[in-house]
Motif scaffolding. Structure first.
Motif, PDB file in Angstrom:
ATOM      1  N   ASP A  63      48.875-107.756  31.370  1.00 39.63           N
ATOM      2  CA  ASP A  63      48.354-108.152  32.677  1.00 39.63           C
ATOM      3  C   ASP A  63      48.307-109.678  32.716  1.00 39.63           C
ATOM      4  O   ASP A  63      47.312-110.297  32.363  1.00 39.63           O
ATOM      5  CB  ASP A  63      46.959-107.528  32.862  1.00 39.63           C
ATOM      6  N   THR A  64      49.415-110.292  33.147  1.00 41.24           N
ATOM      7  CA  THR A  64      49.514-111.746  33.136  1.00 41.24           C
ATOM      8  C   THR A  64      50.464-112.201  34.218  1.00 41.24           C
ATOM      9  O   THR A  64      51.203-111.403  34.804  1.00 41.24           O
ATOM     10  CB  THR A  64      49.998-112.244  31.751  1.00 41.24           C
ATOM     11  N   SER A  65      50.459-113.499  34.501  1.00 41.78           N
ATOM     12  CA  SER A  65      51.278-114.032  35.590  1.00 41.78           C
ATOM     13  C   SER A  65      52.766-113.811  35.355  1.00 41.78           C
ATOM     14  O   SER A  65      53.527-113.616  36.313  1.00 41.78           O
ATOM     15  CB  SER A  65      50.998-115.527  35.763  1.00 41.78           C
ATOM     16  N   VAL A  66      53.218-113.819  34.101  1.00 40.08           N
ATOM     17  CA  VAL A  66      54.636-113.638  33.826  1.00 40.08           C
ATOM     18  C   VAL A  66      55.075-112.220  34.189  1.00 40.08           C
ATOM     19  O   VAL A  66      56.222-112.001  34.605  1.00 40.08           O
ATOM     20  CB  VAL A  66      54.957-113.977  32.356  1.00 40.08           C
ATOM     21  N   SER A  67      54.198-111.252  34.060  1.00 47.78           N
ATOM     22  CA  SER A  67      54.533-109.890  34.481  1.00 47.78           C
ATOM     23  C   SER A  67      54.722-109.825  35.996  1.00 47.78           C
ATOM     24  O   SER A  67      55.595-109.116  36.502  1.00 47.78           O
ATOM     25  CB  SER A  67      53.451-108.910  34.032  1.00 47.78           C
ATOM     26  N   HIS A  68      53.905-110.570  36.748  1.00 46.36           N
ATOM     27  CA  HIS A  68      54.101-110.648  38.197  1.00 46.36           C
ATOM     28  C   HIS A  68      55.434-111.326  38.507  1.00 46.36           C
ATOM     29  O   HIS A  68      56.154-110.911  39.432  1.00 46.36           O
ATOM     30  CB  HIS A  68      52.956-111.427  38.836  1.00 46.36           C
ATOM     31  N   LEU A  69      55.766-112.359  37.747  1.00 44.46           N
ATOM     32  CA  LEU A  69      57.047-113.036  37.937  1.00 44.46           C
ATOM     33  C   LEU A  69      58.204-112.079  37.674  1.00 44.46           C
ATOM     34  O   LEU A  69      59.186-112.059  38.429  1.00 44.46           O
ATOM     35  CB  LEU A  69      57.139-114.253  37.016  1.00 44.46           C
ATOM     36  N   ALA A  70      58.109-111.287  36.629  1.00 39.60           N
ATOM     37  CA  ALA A  70      59.179-110.349  36.299  1.00 39.60           C
ATOM     38  C   ALA A  70      59.407-109.355  37.432  1.00 39.60           C
ATOM     39  O   ALA A  70      60.547-109.038  37.777  1.00 39.60           O
ATOM     40  CB  ALA A  70      58.849-109.619  35.000  1.00 39.60           C
ATOM     41  N   ALA A  71      58.325-108.857  38.022  1.00 42.13           N
ATOM     42  CA  ALA A  71      58.479-107.936  39.153  1.00 42.13           C
ATOM     43  C   ALA A  71      59.158-108.634  40.326  1.00 42.13           C
ATOM     44  O   ALA A  71      59.986-108.040  41.020  1.00 42.13           O
ATOM     45  CB  ALA A  71      57.119-107.388  39.566  1.00 42.13           C
TER      46      ALA A  71
END
Length: 351
Positions: A258-266
């Motif tokens: 649960d981190t900003s990079v996971s949002h970026l990946a989506a």
């Protein structure tokens, strides 16, 4: 509206999750100049965003002189301010900057009375256990001017070329794994990550590790060294947001917490496997870009290209900062998600 300021004085991930609001404002007012104001160091997620004219970075603690200079710079410069942060400072910035304002309010706060008086349109936040995603909540700031005509997308930064040494190491079908979390209560155990990487490598997959230049991130990446043969384990080093976006867009799969990079990946439109602990996915899951919503809890669930895994514990999700409710807390639900489960899900997605 000829000029619009979006105020999002929060963390990197919050800036990224505000881009659907910016995109919808662009749809409503195609000729408007749209600027985004946020803290210094958080606006890199907007690099190359076609909807944003200017990203205005301000220090988190500007002092009296800095505050006065910012007020002079912004004074009534905009027709509309969209205050996408319920904090006091964000609302005061909106007041200074624009003649008309729409803003988020916390569910209960002693300052709500004066904030509401300043707003032409107020949206009350549902909080961390709300069933409404933060993206959808931010979009409600534009309700007086028209509803979205389709499911808005999170807009990631444009891609940039990777360092030549890194590009030369990459094998087709590589998997990006992001091991660090900003806060301990969101950190999947590093030993679990090592086990996961070993299983992916045993299946013939090359793993590429990402992380920022912070000491915590570098330590989390270094802890993975030796988990797989050198040819199948690559440390991407410290990349710009544009380079990171390019790296992720070339991956067969992204795995992260649960981190900003996971949002970026989506936002980069690749398959995402997100490992969630105490956080409510209905509120904070990587935005899947589809009309449906995530369930509050499920061992595994998929929407669009986002698959999310949670623990089989009755307290999940608690919506708190871990078991002790502070940022350095443990979260018993994260170790309960075994690397075997994550690896099995990842290999199913890769197949």
């Amino acid at each position: 509206m000829k000029s619009i300021l979006v105020v999002v004085t929060r963390q990197i991930g919050d800036v990224l999750l505000t881009t659907p609001l910016v995109r919808q404002a662009r749809v409503l007012w195609p000729d408007a100049a749209i600027d985004v104001l946020g803290f210094a160091g958080t606006l890199g997620m907007l690099a190359g965003n076609p909807d944003v004219r200017e990203a205005i970075a301000v220090p988190a603690k500007p002092g009296f002189g800095g505050t006065l200079a910012l007020a002079r710079r912004l004074w009534r410069r905009y027709d509309l301010a969209l205050v996408a942060d319920p904090g006091d400072r964000a609302h005061l910035i909106g007041l200074v900057a624009a003649r008309e304002r729409a803003g988020l309010l916390p569910a209960r706060n002693s300052s709500n009375w004066w904030k509401r008086k300043l707003l032409a349109h107020a949206v009350t936040s549902g909080g961390d256990l709300s069933s409404e995603h933060v993206v959808a909540e931010k979009l409600r700031l534009l309700q007086p001017w028209g509803a979205p005509v389709s499911t808005p997308q999170v807009v990631g930064p444009s891609s940039a070329s990777l360092p030549a040494a890194l590009q030369a190491k990459l094998q087709p079908g590589y998997v990006v794994v992001h091991t660090p979390s900003m806060w301990p209560y969101k950190q999947w155990p590093l030993s679990h990550f090592r086990d996961l990487i070993a299983r992916l490598a045993a299946a013939g997959r090359q793993v590429v590790l990402t992380g920022s230049g912070s000491d915590t991130d570098r330590a989390a990446v270094a802890a993975m060294h030796g988990a797989a043969p050198d040819s199948l384990l690559v440390d991407a080093g410290v990349l710009t947001f544009n380079q990171l976006a390019g790296l992720i867009r070339g991956a067969a799969l992204y795995i992260g917490p649960d981190t900003s990079v996971s949002h970026l990946a989506a936002a980069c439109d690749v398959p995402v496997l997100a490992i969630f602990g105490p956080t409510n996915p209905q509120r904070w899951a990587p935005w899947p870009g589809v009309p449906q919503s995530f369930e509050r809890v499920a061992l595994s669930q998929t929407l669009g290209k986002v698959t999310l895994i949670q623990a089989d514990l009755p307290c999940v999700p608690c919506g708190k900062a871990g078991c002790e409710n502070h940022r350095a807390s443990r979260s018993d639900c994260l170790p309960a998600i075994t690397p075997e489960r994550v690896a099995e899900q990842a290999l199913r997605m890769l197949s």
